[in-house]
Design an enzyme around this catalytic site. Sequence first.
Site, PDB file in Angstrom:
ATOM      1  CE  LYS A 217      -3.915   1.952   2.631  1.00 37.79           C
ATOM      2  NZ  LYS A 217      -4.845   1.701   3.766  1.00 37.79           N
ATOM      3  CB  SER A 289      -7.816   3.723   2.695  1.00 41.07           C
ATOM      4  OG  SER A 289      -6.993   3.174   3.733  1.00 41.07           O
ATOM      5  CB  SER A 313      -8.382   0.885   5.683  1.00 42.83           C
ATOM      6  OG  SER A 313      -9.052   2.120   5.729  1.00 42.83           O
TER       7      SER A 313
END
Length: 598
Positions: A217, A289, A313
């Site tokens: 990420k 996210s 997330s």
Amino acid sequence: MPRRSRRQFLAGTTAGLLLSGCRKSAPAPSAELPAGAPPAFGTAPDAGPEVSTATFVEAEKLVRFSMTPAERDTAAGNWRKMMAPLYERRSGPRKLALDPAVAPASRWDPMLPGLKPAPSRDRFVRSKTDPGPLPANDADIAFAPVTQLSRWIESRKLPSERLTRIYLDRIERFDPKLRCVITLTRDLALDQARRADQEIAAGKYRGPLHGIPWGAKDLVDTAGIATTYGAEPYRNRVPQRDAAVVARLHEAGAVLIAKLSLGALALNDIWFGGQTMNPWLLEEGASGSSAGPGAATAAGLVAFSIGSETGGSIVSPSMRCGLTGLRPTYGRVARTGAMTLCWSLDKLGPMTRAVEDAMLVLRAIGGPDAGDVASVPSQLDFDAAGPVEGLRVGYFPAWMKENPATDVDRAALETLGKLGMKPVEVSLPDWPYDSMMLILFAETAASFEELTLNGGLRQLKSQVPDAWPNLFRQARFLSAVDFVQADRMRRSVASEMARIFSAVDLLLVPSLRDEMLTISNFTGHPSLTLRAGFVEVAEARSDWAPDPAHPLPKFSPPRRVPHGITLIGRLFDEGTIAAAGIALERAFGVAGQRPPGF
């Protein structure tokens, strides 16, 4: 507190008690006060703009606290001496911008006094299953779990370079549909893969992640490689050092193949390159996210990925994309070198296609680091073949009967008994758990204060009411007193969770149940989300508040999409929820199904 000498203190007013302890006010001030006169509240130089009783009438609406006209007169009369100087750090004259690496002095510790971490030993036993012959089809290799990939690489049936090229090819073919890759690290990946093959050939096998391609990420720093936070103001940000988790995965011999998308500044699934889409349903976002890790792992573009969670997330994209998402106990994985959204809530964890894979990754990335004051030493007790009979699994009966629970959740509850686990009814007080979100909004606004003050938020793609730009600005008007009260409530909630876990070994909950997402993130308990079946949806789903001007796509007939359940464990007891997860995963028999077209 704004203090100076008693000069002009309470000028023109009657003597009264000071707010500082039980100290009484001095006689009417004179030009010079005797030596030894203590400092007093309300004697700082005037600061900030003029305020009036009308200012307080309007401000009271924001904080939901009312004063009488006389009380407003008093508050307005000395605001510029008493309270306005407290903002000097931000508004000057002695402005002080805080280094992003500086954490708050107060630290959340999920281990309440008297509690002990659940594992009594440090043990890690991976499965010994024969991975079988290497498939002839590249897609079958790409979707294989890390447990198989690692055995093929260890036995030199599958070179890391070949596996890396398979994933690079798949990224080239499928990322245009998914928009899940921000930066492709092709050259680094091939160099690391070749080095892995050389080391393994020389007998220097580092462990189950050696030679395994993965994606990060794009909020964990990578030395010399852009780390953008998915946000326009940081598109050209290139860190000089690796984040702790990146360094640990490099040491484990893993192959970094891509920096994966996240919603800007870790919110939802829209970044400066567009919206990351769900491989199972390309008409909807992958959820955020950790949208990029969710989409890339589900579509077989990486073997595993590292996501992060502050309030859902990892759980949400794992649900949407049909993955296994492991959110570790707060403090188990050091966040050094990762973007700070919320100091007391942020966690880094693996997103994989199988439960055991997540534990292989957790073992590699866990441990404290001096750069993260919240990270702590911890033990990890895991046996992939460990028994689950007799485990007490708590569940909330009412939650299983209403949305967001589905027949998949209810079937999972029935499966517990078939596996020898014991369902136990549990309950929580009916408290306003969302009140704790004040902590999240205040910390996030503090983390990105400079971006808020300098107008950089206006560069972000999403400017809707429920996006960070508006939330960061609104948070400037939250009450500091209510922040402290929310923090006290957080400790009370942690005590309730400790009470529940004194009676059960783990919890089974609907993954997107708002109360438990909030509670378990604020208390720091670990969670494991895994695919349990499939449901049909007649409308695309979204992380964003409904917008009548832009309705979501509808489907007739409904579309089939994966659905998962979530297990919540005792603090630092990821091994137990993983053992239960492996047993459930085997019983469900759906983990191997792939999104159509990939």
